[in-house]
Motif scaffolding. Structure first.
Motif, mmCIF file in Angstrom:
data_model
loop_
_atom_site.group_PDB
_atom_site.id
_atom_site.type_symbol
_atom_site.label_atom_id
_atom_site.label_comp_id
_atom_site.label_asym_id
_atom_site.label_seq_id
_atom_site.Cartn_x
_atom_site.Cartn_y
_atom_site.Cartn_z
ATOM 1 N N GLU A 21 1.497 7.219 2.305
ATOM 2 C CA GLU A 21 0.816 7.081 3.597
ATOM 3 C C GLU A 21 0.044 5.770 3.674
ATOM 4 O O GLU A 21 0.098 5.064 4.681
ATOM 5 N N LEU A 22 -0.654 5.442 2.592
ATOM 6 C CA LEU A 22 -1.428 4.206 2.561
ATOM 7 C C LEU A 22 -0.528 2.981 2.657
ATOM 8 O O LEU A 22 -0.800 2.041 3.431
ATOM 9 N N LEU A 23 0.555 2.967 1.905
ATOM 10 C CA LEU A 23 1.458 1.817 1.922
ATOM 11 C C LEU A 23 2.078 1.606 3.296
ATOM 12 O O LEU A 23 2.178 0.474 3.779
ATOM 13 N N SER A 215 -14.967 -4.769 4.825
ATOM 14 C CA SER A 215 -14.664 -5.406 6.107
ATOM 15 C C SER A 215 -15.901 -6.079 6.690
ATOM 16 O O SER A 215 -15.799 -7.071 7.409
ATOM 17 N N SER A 216 -17.071 -5.561 6.363
ATOM 18 C CA SER A 216 -18.315 -6.085 6.932
ATOM 19 C C SER A 216 -18.744 -7.415 6.326
ATOM 20 O O SER A 216 -19.515 -8.159 6.942
ATOM 21 N N ILE A 238 -8.643 2.691 1.606
ATOM 22 C CA ILE A 238 -8.851 3.077 3.005
ATOM 23 C C ILE A 238 -8.064 2.103 3.863
ATOM 24 O O ILE A 238 -8.401 0.912 3.937
ATOM 25 N N ALA A 239 -7.015 2.568 4.492
ATOM 26 C CA ALA A 239 -6.066 1.678 5.169
ATOM 27 C C ALA A 239 -6.754 0.740 6.153
ATOM 28 O O ALA A 239 -6.542 -0.474 6.112
ATOM 29 N N ASN A 240 -7.577 1.273 7.034
ATOM 30 C CA ASN A 240 -8.208 0.435 8.058
ATOM 31 C C ASN A 240 -9.130 -0.615 7.442
ATOM 32 O O ASN A 240 -9.217 -1.746 7.937
ATOM 33 N N CYS A 246 -7.805 -7.953 5.045
ATOM 34 C CA CYS A 246 -6.681 -8.884 5.120
ATOM 35 C C CYS A 246 -6.760 -9.732 6.382
ATOM 36 O O CYS A 246 -6.485 -10.935 6.359
ATOM 37 N N SER A 247 -7.147 -9.118 7.480
ATOM 38 C CA SER A 247 -7.276 -9.842 8.748
ATOM 39 C C SER A 247 -8.371 -10.902 8.640
ATOM 40 O O SER A 247 -8.229 -12.014 9.165
ATOM 41 N N ALA A 248 -9.458 -10.581 7.936
ATOM 42 C CA ALA A 248 -10.526 -11.561 7.742
ATOM 43 C C ALA A 248 -10.029 -12.758 6.952
ATOM 44 O O ALA A 248 -10.422 -13.902 7.216
#
Length: 251
Positions: A21-23, A215-216, A238-240, A246-248
């Motif tokens: 699920e995570l992948l 993420s923070s 935690i996927a999100n 990664c987006s950062a």
């Protein structure tokens, strides 16, 4: 220009269903991030499933440890050649938990680095200091010793085919995080030390930050000139969170 690299270290967590699920979530969530390399380092038993799911995707994978020995009578160990059977690209060596919980010293870590690289894997060499070492001003000496063990066994040139991850041990799983300026200072020290022997290697080697990246705080950390991405622990499960990190790196 060094590409950003974000590596998820799952440690000893998850099960097969959770891993799948995570992948799948990571594949979908990082599709539009062409300027970074996204990787996961999974527990040994799940490497076949990781290979099956990530094959022909943009996400790469690796292992969390490797033996310093060749194939032979070493019950419970996993050789570098075995990791290649599952198309691993990376392998973590010298993680702070391996050093503190399992007694791996600098020489052992250097031997693991040698075996991994000799087999064609890219070692992610972890270095870093404890809180006690930091408080008495030993950060640079400790990291220099950890790097020198590899350089003396291999060569400075070997670092060109590796990744270095700075782990402030005092900031792993404690809720404490080095400020971006503190992290950058150590990353700059590492790069400058390498540059004293080979400026080309210093300019090209990726140095990741591995101290409770979330993420923070990812954007501020990744904005530093010598921080080339992250080695992500808990947040990689935690996927999100992992996708946001990664987006950062992309931005």
């Amino acid at each position: 220009m060094r590409a950003k690299l974000v590596v998820g270290n799952w440690k000893m967590n998850g099960n097969l269903a959770q891993s799948r699920e995570l992948l799948n979530a990571i594949i979908t969530g990082t599709t539009e991030l062409p300027d970074i390399v996204c990787a996961v380092c999974a527990p040994y038993p799940y490497l076949p499933a990781v290979q099956l799911i990530l094959k022909d995707t943009h996400v790469v994978w690796g292992a969390q440890n490797v033996s310093q020995f060749d194939l032979g009578a070493y019950t419970g160990e996993v050789a570098a050649e075995m990791l290649l059977d599952f198309a691993c690209r990376y392998v973590i060596v010298g993680h702070s938990e391996r050093r503190s919980l399992f007694g791996e010293d600098n020489h052992t870590v250097a031997e693991k680095f040698k075996k991994a690289q000799g087999a064609g894997l890219i070692p992610i060499l972890c270095v870093g200091e404890t809180l006690a070492q930091r408080e008495i001003g030993e950060t640079e000496r400790i990291i220099e010793e950890q790097l020198d063990a590899v350089i003396k066994l291999m060569s400075i040139d070997s670092l060109a085919q590796s990744v270095i991850a700075y782990e402030p041990v005092w900031a792993i799983g404690t809720g404490r995080t080095a400020t971006p300026v503190q992290a950058q200072s150590v990353h700059a020290f590492i790069r400058n030390k390498i540059a004293q022997q080979n400026a080309g290697v210093a300019a090209s080697v990726q140095i990741l930050y591995g101290g409770s990246v979330k993420s923070s705080n990812a954007s501020d950390l990744f904005a530093m000139s010598d921080i080339d991405g992250g080695l992500i622990g808990g947040a990689s499960l935690i996927a999100n969170e992992f996708i946001s990190i990664c987006s950062a790196a992309q931005h």
